[in-house]
Write a protein that holds these residues in place. Structure first.
Motif, PDB file in Angstrom:
ATOM      1  N   LYS A  21     -26.336  11.762  57.867  1.00 10.61           N
ATOM      2  CA  LYS A  21     -27.127  12.065  56.674  1.00 10.61           C
ATOM      3  C   LYS A  21     -26.491  11.444  55.424  1.00 10.61           C
ATOM      4  O   LYS A  21     -27.190  10.966  54.524  1.00 10.61           O
ATOM      5  N   ALA A  22     -25.166  11.452  55.364  1.00 10.21           N
ATOM      6  CA  ALA A  22     -24.475  10.827  54.232  1.00 10.21           C
ATOM      7  C   ALA A  22     -24.771   9.328  54.194  1.00 10.21           C
ATOM      8  O   ALA A  22     -25.027   8.759  53.127  1.00 10.21           O
ATOM      9  N   GLU A  23     -24.749   8.678  55.342  1.00  4.69           N
ATOM     10  CA  GLU A  23     -25.053   7.243  55.412  1.00  4.69           C
ATOM     11  C   GLU A  23     -26.496   6.970  54.987  1.00  4.69           C
ATOM     12  O   GLU A  23     -26.782   5.968  54.310  1.00  4.69           O
ATOM     13  N   SER A  24     -27.398   7.859  55.358  1.00  2.00           N
ATOM     14  CA  SER A  24     -28.800   7.693  54.950  1.00  2.00           C
ATOM     15  C   SER A  24     -28.943   7.796  53.438  1.00  2.00           C
ATOM     16  O   SER A  24     -29.686   7.022  52.817  1.00  2.00           O
ATOM     17  N   LEU A  25     -28.234   8.751  52.823  1.00  2.00           N
ATOM     18  CA  LEU A  25     -28.291   8.886  51.371  1.00  2.00           C
ATOM     19  C   LEU A  25     -27.724   7.650  50.678  1.00  2.00           C
ATOM     20  O   LEU A  25     -28.251   7.201  49.656  1.00  2.00           O
ATOM     21  N   ASP A  26     -26.667   7.107  51.226  1.00  2.00           N
ATOM     22  CA  ASP A  26     -26.078   5.905  50.641  1.00  2.00           C
ATOM     23  C   ASP A  26     -27.074   4.739  50.683  1.00  2.00           C
ATOM     24  O   ASP A  26     -27.225   3.992  49.713  1.00  2.00           O
ATOM     25  N   THR A  27     -27.773   4.599  51.798  1.00  2.00           N
ATOM     26  CA  THR A  27     -28.777   3.536  51.932  1.00  2.00           C
ATOM     27  C   THR A  27     -29.954   3.780  50.994  1.00  2.00           C
ATOM     28  O   THR A  27     -30.447   2.855  50.330  1.00  2.00           O
TER      29      THR A  27
END
Length: 614
Positions: free
Chosen positions: A354-360
């Motif tokens: 989820k953190a990676e998705s927010l970064d993207t």
């Protein structure tokens, strides 16, 4: 913050931005006391004194208020009798927890709303082993499709989940028509937004089953404790109150665990830009300590994963929250994934993903915002609309326009259902209250709906005709206001390193200033002035958006210092510095420190400059 002005250092209209510079006034006797009590330099003591004389740090300048700078100092926040109906609601919720009732939560999609829900959910898990989607059901409205606040769809879904107790967090204060008649549920609204109507009746209680826990829910003549609290602070206080009720009957959890929730509060205090004073300052300070520790891995695994993706290095501070974590947490709702910020704050096995998705999503958000800013850059009107705009980014575009013009900015974009959604921003200076303007326009039928406060507001317009009417309405309002840049309050005049005739820009000063953090609204970073420096060279960075320069003492007795200016492309300050290569100037800004490979270097982040004639 004490905004009392002292000596005029630069009159209005002379500097690159046209802002007047004043020395910040402070009481010299208090300054000496601060130097002795805390072993501070003269400048650091002046910074502290200039911010504490009006109760910025705690209860005015009583003997123990400043001592809370160096301690957790959370004890005073447990006093909740000043918040309407908090004690009564806490007793009811303590009873519901003991009975194992199903709990529903409707929360706002921004960092404050997500943080408030995270505090409550982590507490319910710790105190009663309540788990998401079995005992607790959380509904985060879709920012793009549903907009702000509770709605019929949210209530229907939570009712289908069998919810018996409903929390409404960081919204709901003006939703009496929707929430006031829910006789089959206990409803607790914990919110900090202004009440535009008094439908809740005297004190905000509805038939003993619904409580509006909001510091604004008082008569205008009454004292309003915690009036500057954001929703996460209020929920933290509420959890403390519930825990006291449970501890009185042999339950609850220990205080050490409760303090760990302050990390979520720190995120909200910084991102919601509430005044960084008293309880907000103490909770943010303790929260940053928690976020940078190895404590509560179960709470902060998602937040720490997101921080690693920011690739800033070093400890997480208020700047890291404001400029790295905050934009990423908010990117989810801006780009159609309103629940992501809350889910990252809950941690768990999918926290990294989820953190990676927010970064993207944040990278996508930046592109969308830049495109919208470009489309509107040639329109000088205060009220503008962008038929290709993204609803989730209009607040950011409005804020950028307001910074450039020093005037209120209102930006609209169409929602998928055809409604025009708007966002407004202003510095809050010059005596205009854009929230009041929006409320007045709504009451007169110029807008479909809206509300806010002096510096920010949200609006809805039915069609282009309403947008045109609203533009005329705002233009008329602005005719009666004289807009000018806000005064710069200078905390001290510095010399360059090694210069002997002025206090120097050095690491001793930097370390003293770190003891006074975190900075924030109403407790801003101290501004210092460098006098008579030669602008040796400048170079542009970041595709021309930012500027780096070197400053040298004109008399040759000092060393040099690096200066930076961010977002200065096509701005008066950027143009001024570019035209003054090799000239002698005065600059004002804040001290910053860069770390590279274990080496620390001080620089001045320049915020204004003026020419010097010798």
């Amino acid at each position: 913050m004490c905004n009392k002005k002292g000596e005029l250092l630069c009159p209005q209209g002379v500097s690159a931005l046209g802002a007047p510079w004043h020395r910040r006034w402070c009481d010299e006797n208090t300054e000496r006391t601060m130097m002795q009590r805390y072993d501070l330099s003269t400048l650091a003591a002046r910074v502290l004194t200039g911010r504490a004389v009006d109760g910025t740090l705690a209860n005015d300048t009583d003997d123990d208020s400043l001592d809370r700078l160096d301690g957790a100092g959370l004890d005073s926040t447990s006093e909740t009798t000043g918040v309407p109906f908090m004690a009564q609601a806490a007793e009811r919720i303590a009873s519901a927890i003991k009975k194992g009732k199903r709990i529903g939560i409707i929360t706002d999609y921004d960092v404050d709303g997500a943080s408030a829900a995270a505090v409550l959910c982590h507490y319910l898990r710790d105190v009663a082993d309540m788990q998401l989607d079995t005992h607790i059901y959380v509904y985060v409205p879709d920012r793009l499709k549903e907009g702000f606040g509770p709605n019929e769809n949210a209530l229907a879904q939570l009712s289908a989940d069998g919810v018996e107790v409903l929390f409404v967090l960081d919204c709901g204060s003006n939703a009496y028509a929707l929430l006031g008649g829910l006789d089959d549920k206990t409803v607790v609204i914990i919110d900090h937004h202004q009440l535009w109507r008094r439908d809740w009746g005297q004190g905000g209680e509805q038939e003993q089953g619904c409580w509006l826990v909001n510091p604004h829910n008082r008569d205008i003549t009454e004292d309003k404790p915690f009036i500057d609290a954001c929703a996460a602070v209020l929920v933290f206080l509420f959890v403390l109150a519930v825990n006291r009720c449970l501890r009185a009957e042999g339950g609850g959890i220990d205080e050490a665990r409760l303090r760990l929730y302050s990390g979520f509060v720190a995120l909200a205090v910084v991102c919601d830009m509430v005044p960084m004073r008293a309880y907000n300052h103490r909770l943010a300070r303790e929260g940053l300590r928690v976020l940078n520790s190895q404590e509560a891995q179960d709470c902060y695994s998602g937040v720490r994963a997101l921080w690693r993706l920011c690739q800033r290095g070093g400890a997480l501070d208020e700047d890291g929250i404001a400029f790295a974590l905050g934009p990423r947490l908010n990117a989810g709702s801006r780009m159609g994934q309103s629940r992501y910020a809350f889910e990252v704050m809950m941690g768990g096995q999918d926290a990294q993903a989820k953190a990676e998705s927010l970064d993207t999503l944040n990278q996508h958000r930046r592109r969308v915002q830049e495109e919208a800013t470009q489309r509107l850059k040639d329109d000088p009107a205060a009220v503008v609309w962008d038929d290709k705009g993204a609803v989730g980014c209009i607040g950011l575009v409005a804020a950028a326009r307001a910074r450039m013009t020093h005037k209120p900015s209102f930006v609209f974009a169409p929602r998928s259902d055809g409604l025009w959604v708007g966002s407004a921003r202003h510095s809050g200076q010059n005596g205009c209250d854009i929230g009041a303007w929006v409320h007045e326009a709504t009451e007169q039928g110029v807008l479909k709906g809206g509300g806010g406060h002096a510096a920010a507001a949200g609006m809805q317009a039915q069609d282009i005709d309403q947008l045109r009417d609203f533009r005329q309405f705002i233009d008329k309002k602005m005719q009666d206001v004289t807009f000018a840049p806000a005064p710069v309050l200078v905390d001290g005049v510095l010399g360059l390193p090694l210069e002997t005739n002025k206090p120097a820009l050095n690491f001793a000063l930097w370390q003293d200033l770190q003891r006074l953090r975190p900075w924030g609204r109403a407790y801003g970073q101290p501004h210092f002035m460098l006098c008579g420096v030669v602008l040796e060279y400048i170079r542009f960075m970041g595709e021309g958006k930012h500027l780096s320069c070197r400053l040298r003492a004109h008399n040759g007795r000092g060393g040099t210092v690096e200066g930076t200016v961010f977002d200065c492309h096509a701005t008066p300050l950027g143009a001024f510095l570019e035209a003054k290569r090799g000239a002698i100037i005065d600059v004002v800004g804040v001290v910053a420190c860069d770390s590279y490979g274990g080496y620390n270097r001080l620089r001045l982040q320049i915020e204004d400059a003026r020419p010097v004639t010798l």
